[in-house]
Design a protein around this motif. Structure first.
Motif, short mmCIF file in Angstrom:
data_model
loop_
_atom_site.label_atom_id
_atom_site.label_comp_id
_atom_site.label_asym_id
_atom_site.label_seq_id
_atom_site.Cartn_x
_atom_site.Cartn_y
_atom_site.Cartn_z
N LEU A 226 0.83 -1.20 0.00
CA LEU A 226 0.00 0.00 0.00
C LEU A 226 0.87 1.26 0.00
O LEU A 226 0.59 2.22 -0.71
N GLY A 227 1.95 1.23 0.78
CA GLY A 227 2.88 2.36 0.80
C GLY A 227 3.52 2.58 -0.56
O GLY A 227 3.65 3.72 -1.02
N LEU A 228 3.91 1.50 -1.22
CA LEU A 228 4.50 1.61 -2.55
C LEU A 228 3.49 2.18 -3.55
O LEU A 228 3.83 3.04 -4.36
N LEU A 229 2.26 1.73 -3.48
CA LEU A 229 1.22 2.25 -4.37
C LEU A 229 0.96 3.73 -4.12
O LEU A 229 0.74 4.49 -5.06
N LEU A 230 0.99 4.15 -2.87
CA LEU A 230 0.80 5.56 -2.55
C LEU A 230 1.95 6.42 -3.08
O LEU A 230 1.74 7.51 -3.61
N VAL A 231 3.18 5.94 -2.93
CA VAL A 231 4.34 6.66 -3.46
C VAL A 231 4.26 6.74 -4.98
O VAL A 231 4.49 7.80 -5.57
N PHE A 232 3.90 5.62 -5.62
CA PHE A 232 3.76 5.61 -7.08
C PHE A 232 2.69 6.58 -7.53
O PHE A 232 2.88 7.35 -8.48
N ALA A 233 1.55 6.57 -6.87
CA ALA A 233 0.45 7.48 -7.23
C ALA A 233 0.86 8.94 -7.01
O ALA A 233 0.56 9.81 -7.84
N GLY A 234 1.55 9.22 -5.92
CA GLY A 234 2.01 10.58 -5.65
C GLY A 234 3.01 11.08 -6.68
O GLY A 234 2.92 12.21 -7.16
N CYS A 235 3.94 10.23 -7.03
CA CYS A 235 4.94 10.60 -8.04
C CYS A 235 4.30 10.77 -9.42
O CYS A 235 4.66 11.68 -10.18
N THR A 236 3.35 9.90 -9.73
CA THR A 236 2.65 10.02 -11.01
C THR A 236 1.88 11.33 -11.08
O THR A 236 1.90 12.03 -12.10
N PHE A 237 1.20 11.68 -10.01
CA PHE A 237 0.44 12.92 -9.97
C PHE A 237 1.37 14.14 -10.07
O PHE A 237 1.07 15.10 -10.78
N ALA A 238 2.52 14.09 -9.39
CA ALA A 238 3.47 15.21 -9.45
C ALA A 238 4.01 15.38 -10.88
O ALA A 238 4.12 16.50 -11.37
N LEU A 239 4.34 14.28 -11.54
CA LEU A 239 4.83 14.36 -12.91
C LEU A 239 3.72 14.84 -13.84
O LEU A 239 3.97 15.62 -14.77
#
Length: 92
Positions: free
Chosen positions: A5-18
């Motif tokens: 879940l933490g990895l998915l949150l980091v991935f989603a956050g980075c995707t949104f920032a990009l």
């Protein structure tokens, strides 16, 4: 389950920032009149002459917004490397 879940949150956050970086670009030069290009500053070229025109527009944009282009390039490169997305070699 928690690390996933933490990895998915980091991935989603980075995707949104990009996504924000790539959609909130500073305004660049437009080529020709709005009637010729449809009011767009970027388009897919259909022949070699349009490719040359687009290349010139992108060069001018890079000169005007060098820091932003550098930030976007570095962000995209790090995003692709961190999440093992193929295609980073095409960025270089």
């Amino acid at each position: 389950m928690r690390p996933l879940l933490g990895l998915l949150l980091v991935f989603a956050g980075c995707t949104f920032a990009l996504y924000l970086l790539s959609t909130q670009l500073p305004r660049g030069p437009t080529l020709g009149s709005p009637e010729e290009t449809g009011g767009r500053s970027l388009w897919f070229p259909s022949d070699l002459a349009e490719l040359r025109e687009l290349s010139e527009v992108l060069r001018d944009y890079r000169k005007e917004h060098q820091a932003y282009v550098f930030l976007l390039f570095c962000s995209a490169y790090l995003y692709k490397q961190c999440f093992a997305i193929p295609g980073s070699s095409f960025l270089v």
